[in-house]
Motif scaffolding. Structure first.
Motif, PDB file in Angstrom:
ATOM      1  N   GLY A 118       0.820  -1.217   0.000  1.00 38.48           N
ATOM      2  CA  GLY A 118       0.000   0.000   0.000  1.00 38.48           C
ATOM      3  C   GLY A 118       0.846   1.256   0.000  1.00 38.48           C
ATOM      4  O   GLY A 118       0.559   2.218  -0.717  1.00 38.48           O
ATOM      5  N   SER A 120       2.490   1.555  -3.477  1.00 42.16           N
ATOM      6  CA  SER A 120       1.567   1.991  -4.526  1.00 42.16           C
ATOM      7  C   SER A 120       1.292   3.491  -4.441  1.00 42.16           C
ATOM      8  O   SER A 120       0.984   4.116  -5.449  1.00 42.16           O
ATOM      9  CB  SER A 120       0.263   1.197  -4.462  1.00 42.16           C
ATOM     10  OG  SER A 120      -0.458   1.529  -3.295  1.00 42.16           O
ATOM     11  N   GLN A 121       1.413   4.060  -3.253  1.00 46.64           N
ATOM     12  CA  GLN A 121       1.259   5.507  -3.121  1.00 46.64           C
ATOM     13  C   GLN A 121       2.494   6.244  -3.632  1.00 46.64           C
ATOM     14  O   GLN A 121       2.391   7.342  -4.147  1.00 46.64           O
ATOM     15  CB  GLN A 121       0.993   5.882  -1.657  1.00 46.64           C
ATOM     16  CG  GLN A 121      -0.334   5.390  -1.141  1.00 46.64           C
ATOM     17  CD  GLN A 121      -1.498   5.970  -1.921  1.00 46.64           C
ATOM     18  OE1 GLN A 121      -1.535   7.149  -2.233  1.00 46.64           O
ATOM     19  NE2 GLN A 121      -2.450   5.117  -2.257  1.00 46.64           N
ATOM     20  N   LEU A 180      -7.326  -2.432  -6.694  1.00 47.48           N
ATOM     21  CA  LEU A 180      -7.080  -2.908  -5.334  1.00 47.48           C
ATOM     22  C   LEU A 180      -6.605  -4.357  -5.307  1.00 47.48           C
ATOM     23  O   LEU A 180      -5.679  -4.697  -4.569  1.00 47.48           O
ATOM     24  CB  LEU A 180      -8.343  -2.751  -4.489  1.00 47.48           C
ATOM     25  CG  LEU A 180      -8.238  -3.166  -3.031  1.00 47.48           C
ATOM     26  CD1 LEU A 180      -7.184  -2.334  -2.325  1.00 47.48           C
ATOM     27  CD2 LEU A 180      -9.571  -3.034  -2.347  1.00 47.48           C
ATOM     28  N   LYS A 186      -2.909  -4.891  -6.064  1.00 40.70           N
ATOM     29  CA  LYS A 186      -2.112  -4.361  -4.953  1.00 40.70           C
ATOM     30  C   LYS A 186      -2.075  -5.344  -3.792  1.00 40.70           C
ATOM     31  O   LYS A 186      -1.020  -5.614  -3.226  1.00 40.70           O
ATOM     32  CB  LYS A 186      -2.702  -3.042  -4.447  1.00 40.70           C
ATOM     33  CG  LYS A 186      -2.466  -1.863  -5.321  1.00 40.70           C
ATOM     34  CD  LYS A 186      -3.091  -0.636  -4.683  1.00 40.70           C
ATOM     35  CE  LYS A 186      -3.241   0.476  -5.664  1.00 40.70           C
ATOM     36  NZ  LYS A 186      -3.912   1.641  -5.087  1.00 40.70           N
ATOM     37  N   LEU A 187      -3.247  -5.873  -3.440  1.00 36.14           N
ATOM     38  CA  LEU A 187      -3.314  -6.802  -2.319  1.00 36.14           C
ATOM     39  C   LEU A 187      -2.550  -8.092  -2.601  1.00 36.14           C
ATOM     40  O   LEU A 187      -1.796  -8.573  -1.768  1.00 36.14           O
ATOM     41  CB  LEU A 187      -4.777  -7.129  -1.987  1.00 36.14           C
ATOM     42  CG  LEU A 187      -5.612  -6.003  -1.401  1.00 36.14           C
ATOM     43  CD1 LEU A 187      -7.055  -6.450  -1.254  1.00 36.14           C
ATOM     44  CD2 LEU A 187      -5.059  -5.547  -0.081  1.00 36.14           C
ATOM     45  N   THR A 205       5.048  -4.997  -5.227  1.00 33.86           N
ATOM     46  CA  THR A 205       3.971  -4.116  -5.667  1.00 33.86           C
ATOM     47  C   THR A 205       4.502  -3.022  -6.584  1.00 33.86           C
ATOM     48  O   THR A 205       3.873  -2.682  -7.584  1.00 33.86           O
ATOM     49  CB  THR A 205       3.252  -3.499  -4.456  1.00 33.86           C
ATOM     50  OG1 THR A 205       2.730  -4.564  -3.650  1.00 33.86           O
ATOM     51  CG2 THR A 205       2.113  -2.597  -4.879  1.00 33.86           C
TER      52      THR A 205
END
Length: 98
Positions: free
Chosen positions: A19, A22-23, A32, A35-36, A87
């Protein structure tokens, strides 16, 4: 740490690391689910790799049912780094496709 608990810790840390990654990597508009999944898979891989390098297996405190804080920190750190790295890689690959 017991096997399933270690994997769960690594996966959750990987999701958190993914997370954050990804930011940071804003070039890929990932949904989503990727990403997970990439965070969890990278977290388990990274946590397992760190565990193998540090040699967390065979610790008498963990075998006796005690909490091994060093092992837990290693699992969290390895999971977060591994999840973030995978990620970011997946984000770059998916970003170039679209």
């Amino acid at each position: 740490m017991e096997g399933i608990v270690a994997v769960a810790v690594q996966a959750l840390a990987g999701i958190a690391g993914g997370g954050v990654a990804s930011q940071v990597v804003k070039s890929a508009g990932m949904a989503l689910l990727p990403k997970l999944l990439s965070g969890a898979l990278g977290g388990v891989a990274g946590g397992s790799l760190i565990g193998a390098i540090l040699g967390g297996a065979g610790d008498p405190a963990a075998a006796a049912g005690g909490l091994d804080l060093g092992s837990l920190i290693g699992q969290l750190a390895g999971g977060a780094v591994g999840g973030g790295a995978l990620t970011a890689i997946v984000g770059q690959v998916l970003g170039k496709r679209g």
